[in-house]
Design an enzyme around this catalytic site. Structure first.
Site, mmCIF file in Angstrom:
data_model
loop_
_atom_site.group_PDB
_atom_site.id
_atom_site.type_symbol
_atom_site.label_atom_id
_atom_site.label_comp_id
_atom_site.label_asym_id
_atom_site.label_seq_id
_atom_site.Cartn_x
_atom_site.Cartn_y
_atom_site.Cartn_z
ATOM 1 N N ASN A 9 59.259 119.455 43.313
ATOM 2 C CA ASN A 9 60.116 119.569 42.138
ATOM 3 C C ASN A 9 61.135 118.443 42.241
ATOM 4 O O ASN A 9 62.081 118.523 43.018
ATOM 5 C CB ASN A 9 60.820 120.936 42.133
ATOM 6 C CG ASN A 9 61.875 121.034 41.037
ATOM 7 O OD1 ASN A 9 61.903 120.223 40.109
ATOM 8 N ND2 ASN A 9 62.749 122.026 41.140
ATOM 9 N N TRP A 10 60.895 117.406 41.455
ATOM 10 C CA TRP A 10 61.759 116.226 41.565
ATOM 11 C C TRP A 10 63.148 116.448 40.957
ATOM 12 O O TRP A 10 64.048 115.650 41.176
ATOM 13 C CB TRP A 10 61.100 115.024 40.881
ATOM 14 C CG TRP A 10 59.926 114.436 41.597
ATOM 15 C CD1 TRP A 10 59.320 114.906 42.744
ATOM 16 C CD2 TRP A 10 59.216 113.243 41.237
ATOM 17 N NE1 TRP A 10 58.286 114.084 43.100
ATOM 18 C CE2 TRP A 10 58.192 113.057 42.188
ATOM 19 C CE3 TRP A 10 59.338 112.325 40.185
ATOM 20 C CZ2 TRP A 10 57.298 111.988 42.133
ATOM 21 C CZ3 TRP A 10 58.451 111.261 40.113
ATOM 22 C CH2 TRP A 10 57.437 111.089 41.086
ATOM 23 N N LYS A 11 63.278 117.481 40.138
ATOM 24 C CA LYS A 11 64.545 117.737 39.429
ATOM 25 C C LYS A 11 64.935 116.496 38.606
ATOM 26 O O LYS A 11 64.055 115.806 38.109
ATOM 27 C CB LYS A 11 65.648 118.143 40.410
ATOM 28 C CG LYS A 11 65.194 119.234 41.374
ATOM 29 C CD LYS A 11 66.325 119.858 42.120
ATOM 30 C CE LYS A 11 65.748 120.842 43.137
ATOM 31 N NZ LYS A 11 66.748 121.726 43.683
ATOM 32 N N HIS A 94 63.413 128.084 36.761
ATOM 33 C CA HIS A 94 64.058 127.646 38.009
ATOM 34 C C HIS A 94 65.504 128.156 38.021
ATOM 35 O O HIS A 94 66.150 128.230 36.976
ATOM 36 C CB HIS A 94 64.018 126.121 38.108
ATOM 37 C CG HIS A 94 64.418 125.623 39.456
ATOM 38 N ND1 HIS A 94 65.735 125.497 39.837
ATOM 39 C CD2 HIS A 94 63.667 125.245 40.520
ATOM 40 C CE1 HIS A 94 65.779 125.052 41.083
ATOM 41 N NE2 HIS A 94 64.538 124.897 41.530
ATOM 42 N N GLU A 96 68.167 126.786 38.761
ATOM 43 C CA GLU A 96 69.140 125.860 38.167
ATOM 44 C C GLU A 96 69.153 126.009 36.650
ATOM 45 O O GLU A 96 70.193 125.872 36.007
ATOM 46 C CB GLU A 96 68.820 124.419 38.597
ATOM 47 C CG GLU A 96 69.190 124.192 40.058
ATOM 48 C CD GLU A 96 68.372 123.144 40.767
ATOM 49 O OE1 GLU A 96 67.682 122.339 40.112
ATOM 50 O OE2 GLU A 96 68.402 123.131 42.021
ATOM 51 N N SER A 213 64.639 124.745 50.688
ATOM 52 C CA SER A 213 64.781 123.916 51.898
ATOM 53 C C SER A 213 63.535 123.922 52.773
ATOM 54 O O SER A 213 63.621 123.868 54.008
ATOM 55 C CB SER A 213 66.026 124.326 52.699
ATOM 56 O OG SER A 213 67.186 124.210 51.891
ATOM 57 N N GLY A 234 61.938 120.831 46.838
ATOM 58 C CA GLY A 234 62.892 119.983 46.130
ATOM 59 C C GLY A 234 63.152 118.706 46.899
ATOM 60 O O GLY A 234 62.396 117.734 46.826
ATOM 61 N N GLY A 235 64.217 118.714 47.695
ATOM 62 C CA GLY A 235 64.656 117.515 48.408
ATOM 63 C C GLY A 235 63.558 116.783 49.157
ATOM 64 O O GLY A 235 63.447 115.549 49.079
HETATM 65 C C1 PEP Z 1 63.789 123.735 44.446
HETATM 66 O O1 PEP Z 1 64.674 123.249 43.783
HETATM 67 O O2 PEP Z 1 62.822 124.266 43.882
HETATM 68 C C2 PEP Z 1 63.914 123.678 45.905
HETATM 69 C C3 PEP Z 1 63.207 124.496 46.625
HETATM 70 O O3 PEP Z 1 64.791 122.745 46.413
HETATM 71 P P1 PEP Z 1 65.022 122.373 47.972
HETATM 72 O O4 PEP Z 1 63.664 122.252 48.597
HETATM 73 O O5 PEP Z 1 65.769 121.093 47.933
HETATM 74 O O6 PEP Z 1 65.796 123.509 48.564
#
Ligand code: PEP
Length: 249
Positions: A9-11, A94, A96, A213, A234-235
């Site tokens: 998920n590049w956001k 999501h 967010e 994470s 995500g990250g």
């Molecule tokens: C996400 O936003 O879906 C996510 C899991 O982010 P991260 O891996 O950065 O916690």
């Protein structure tokens, strides 16, 4: 039985130039993956991502979709528009979007229906906040979010649906749910789907990811748990080296 699925998920990250560089690096690194590989990108990167991944094992997803077919919804994108681009998956609900953009269980359900109606595969995000976990409300929240998201969705569609369990307190914070906590919580979601449809439907059809994470260091342990069918990343999806290590866990 259930094919693992790792989705990035590049956001709101990556210009078209960044997208070209990242996908060029990623293609050879994930070409032998056992898991299904998906990258969910901002709308502006989708056409580039679809074009570049043609003939590879990488599928492309969007990060949201509107529920209406067309009309006066300034700034929104319909399922038809995504299908026309060659998009396969779409993240819906999501945390967010729930937190910053007024997403509700009802709008999540409307988006899921619109996506499925046009042949897009939804990745439906559910998950509790820290306050809800500390208040003993995990089951209540997840049963409600799952039940509402799947309202009026036919059993035949379940194979096209992925659920992502993302504890809000673990997203982008570096805090990961332990593998046991993630597994037990995902079991609550699977049991809910079993009650709504049938035990075999929940066991065989619906893939449930963990998200929060997940990274090259913890992926192996998380993926060793019986209920965890993949990850929403995500990250760690923003660097080809990191994402490929997660994909090739
Ligand atoms: C996400 O936003 O879906 C996510 C899991 O982010 P991260 O891996 O950065 O916690």
């Amino acid at each position: 039985m259930r094919t693992p699925i790792i989705a990035g998920n590049w956001k709101m990250n990556n210009t078209i130039a960044d997208t070209k560089a990242l996908i060029t690096d990623l293609i050879p690194l994930v070409k032998d993956a056992k898991a299904e590989v998906v990258i969910c990108t901002p709308y502006t990167d989708l056409a580039t991502a679809v074009e570049m991944t043609k003939g590879t094992n990488i599928k492309v997803g969007a990060e949201n979709v509107h529920w209406a077919e067309k009309g006066a919804f300034t700034g929104e994108i319909s399922a038809n528009m995504l299908v026309e681009l060659g998009v396969t998956y779409v993240i819906i609900g999501h945390s967010e979007r729930r937190q910053y953009f007024g997403e509700t269980d009802q709008t999540v359900n409307a988006r899921v229906k619109a996506a499925l109606a046009k042949g897009l595969k939804p990745i439906i995000c559910v998950g509790e906040t820290l306050e809800e976990r500390e208040g003993g409300k995990v089951e209540e929240v997840l049963v409600r979010q799952t039940t509402e998201a799947l309202k009026d969705i036919a059993k035949e569609e379940l194979g096209n649906i992925v659920v992502a369990y993302e504890p809000v307190w673990a997203i982008g914070t570096g805090k990961t749910a332990t593998a046991e906590v993630a597994n037990d919580t995902i079991k609550i979601i699977r049991d809910t789907i079993a009650k709504l449809y049938c035990p075999a439907c929940a066991e065989e059809k619906v893939r449930i990811q963990y998200g929060g994470s997940m990274n090259p260091k913890n992926v192996k342990e998380l993926m060793s748990m019986p209920e965890i069918d993949g990850g929403l990343i995500g990250g760690a999806s923003l660097k080809a080296a990191d994402f490929s290590l997660v994909v090739n866990y």
